[in-house]
Design an enzyme around this catalytic site. Structure first.
Site, PDB file in Angstrom:
ATOM      1  N   GLN A  22       0.900  -1.249   0.056  1.00 46.81           N
ATOM      2  CA  GLN A  22       0.089   0.007  -0.074  1.00 46.81           C
ATOM      3  C   GLN A  22       0.840   1.098  -0.060  1.00 46.81           C
ATOM      4  O   GLN A  22       0.206   2.573  -0.327  1.00 46.81           O
ATOM      5  CB  GLN A  22      -1.111  -0.028   1.088  1.00 46.81           C
ATOM      6  N   GLU A 161      -5.099 -10.181   9.415  1.00 45.39           N
ATOM      7  CA  GLU A 161      -6.445 -10.188   8.839  1.00 45.39           C
ATOM      8  C   GLU A 161      -6.741 -11.615   7.833  1.00 45.39           C
ATOM      9  O   GLU A 161      -7.219 -11.303   6.871  1.00 45.39           O
ATOM     10  CB  GLU A 161      -7.078  -9.128   8.302  1.00 45.39           C
TER      11      GLU A 161
HETATM   12  C1  BGC Z   1      -6.064  -3.880   6.414  1.00 42.37           C
HETATM   13  C2  BGC Z   1      -5.547  -2.551   5.709  1.00 42.37           C
HETATM   14  C3  BGC Z   1      -6.562  -1.700   5.121  1.00 42.37           C
HETATM   15  C4  BGC Z   1      -7.278  -1.241   6.043  1.00 42.37           C
HETATM   16  C5  BGC Z   1      -8.469  -0.079   5.749  1.00 42.37           C
HETATM   17  C6  BGC Z   1      -7.480  -3.355   7.045  1.00 42.37           C
HETATM   18  O1  BGC Z   1      -8.543  -4.397   6.732  1.00 42.37           O
HETATM   19  O2  BGC Z   1      -5.237  -4.447   7.071  1.00 42.37           O
HETATM   20  O3  BGC Z   1      -4.818  -2.988   4.677  1.00 42.37           O
HETATM   21  O4  BGC Z   1      -5.936  -0.780   4.547  1.00 42.37           O
HETATM   22  O5  BGC Z   1      -8.258  -2.302   6.845  1.00 42.37           O
HETATM   23  O6  BGC Z   1      -9.432  -0.696   4.877  1.00 42.37           O
END
Ligand code: BGC
Length: 413
Positions: A22, A161
């Site tokens: 990201q 996650e």
């Molecule tokens: C993830 C991130 C994502 C963030 C915001 C999480 O689910 O780990 O990569 O950018 O939420 O949506």
């Protein structure tokens, strides 16, 4: 004691979080990069240069530290470290070593995520997380990465996650497992890598199958990381929601929670901590999950502004596992930075209540350090404490960066 005077425990980890794909830019050997360039795949735009953090990390880390934080959570990129199966890049490992050294030079505890969604293309071409035996590839990568970096790591997250696909599918915002197998973009991606399959997490994945692989991979990775150099806490992070049931629908809620959260929490019980990540709440009626009520405030992601999710999920995870908690992600995508401050203030008040009740919360990492590549949504959602010009890469602090930095420096809210 008023809320304003609440002192967090000594040594509380105050951090910001990011993930390689990201923010680094140019992660062109990853499964996600490939998908971003397949017509019809669910990406608003490609990740491109992202925040060019791969090259700009020295200034970025200095900036994070100067704001008052003592922790930086970032991920190392498997697609760079093992660009082809069994071929490890010493240069990539050296890069992450330099990043870790830079963190220590700036008094930041580095929390290292080994896998934050993206994998090498070769792994996707082997069926990725859908294939149970592939867990061994992940464990081997973790072993090699730890051998090179372990002495500098402050805390480790194996997987970020692994349950997020199930969470998104539940809300109906992602194709089902049956649909994904036939999705034209999956077929095209497989063709592009010369395989008869292509599974990339989370956008192009059969999540039921992936769940078992993740559970196995986590335990294998935990063991090899603990056996390597360094002595740091290891755990995984989960995408959690404050799951609320309308009266009479508790069993519907509990079934969903079992499938999406509890099976992971069961396996996490043997870890050193549990990483809680949350953004909103999910409400359940007799038929299943409900959309947000009419008129409620929504974030740029479309879900409800609900900072109280943090207190609820910390309590649930701590109670279920008996483990200390690190809030490895919490934040909001919004254009209005004052709403960001309000969101975090209310979330942290929830953390205070947990601490007052004796729950072992060890730290809080805001997501995200920068406005960055929000996966399928592209660069539109603004989660960052720091804005980034997409052309010049100029970093601009938002008021929330200074505000949360002061909370971190003074250890009070
Ligand atoms: C993830 C991130 C994502 C963030 C915001 C999480 O689910 O780990 O990569 O950018 O939420 O949506």
């Amino acid at each position: 004691m008023t809320d304003e005077q609440f002192l967090f425990p000594a040594g509380f980890l105050w951090g910001v979080a990011g993930a390689a794909h990201q923010i680094e830019g140019g992660n062109s050997n990853s499964d996600c990069w490939l998908l971003e360039h397949i017509p019809g795949a669910p990406f608003a735009e490609p990740s491109g240069d992202a925040c060019d953090h791969y090259h700009r990390y020295p200034d970025d880390i200095a900036l994070i530290s100067s704001l008052g934080f003592n922790t930086y959570r970032f991920s190392i990129e498997w697609a760079r470290i093992e660009p082809e199966e069994g071929e490890f890049s010493h240069a990539a490992l050296e890069h992450y070593r330099r990043m870790l050294i830079t963190c220590h030079e700036h008094n930041l505890t580095p929390i290292v995520t080994y896998h934050h969604f993206t994998s090498p293309r070769w792994f996707a071409a082997k069926g990725g997380w859908e294939i149970s035996a592939n867990a061994e590839y992940f464990a081997r990568y973790c072993e090699r990465a730890t051998a090179a970096l372990g002495d500098l790591i402050g805390a480790g997250c194996t997987l970020n996650e692994p349950n997020v696909g199930l969470l998104i599918q539940e809300g109906g915002h992602m194709p089902s497992d049956d649909e994904i197998v036939k999705a034209p973009f999956r077929v095209a991606a497989a063709k592009a890598v010369g395989s008869d399959t292509f599974s990339a997490f989370p956008a192009c994945c059969r999540h039921r199958d992936a769940r078992d692989t993740f559970l196995k991979a986590h335990r294998l990775a935990f063991d090899v990381i603990k056996a390597g150099p360094g002595d740091f806490p290891v755990g995984m992070t989960l995408a959690m929601a404050d799951r609320q049931a309308l009266p009479g629908s508790e069993d519907v809620r509990d079934r969903a929670r079992h499938e999406i959260d509890d099976v992971f929490l069961d396996v996490a019980r043997d870890d050193d901590y549990i990483g809680v990540q949350t953004y909103t709440r999910s409400r359940y009626g007799a038929e299943g999950p409900l959309p947000p009520e009419e008129g409620v405030e929504r974030t740029q992601m479309g879900y409800e502004f609900w900072p109280e999710a943090l207190e609820a999920t910390i309590r649930y995870a701590a109670d279920y596992t008996g483990l200390p908690v690190i809030v490895t992600e919490n934040g909001i995508g919004t254009q209005d930075d004052m709403r960001r401050i309000e969101y975090v203030r209310r979330a942290l008040q929830g953390v205070q209540r947990c601490l007052s009740d004796g729950i072992a919360v060890r730290g809080y990492c805001y997501w995200s350090v920068f406005d960055n590549f929000e996966w399928g949504f592209g660069y539109r959602p603004q989660f960052g404490l720091i804005a980034v010009d997409r052309i010049t890469q100029t970093r601009t602090l938002k008021p929330s960066a200074e505000w949360l930095g002061r909370v971190a420096r003074t250890n009070t809210l």
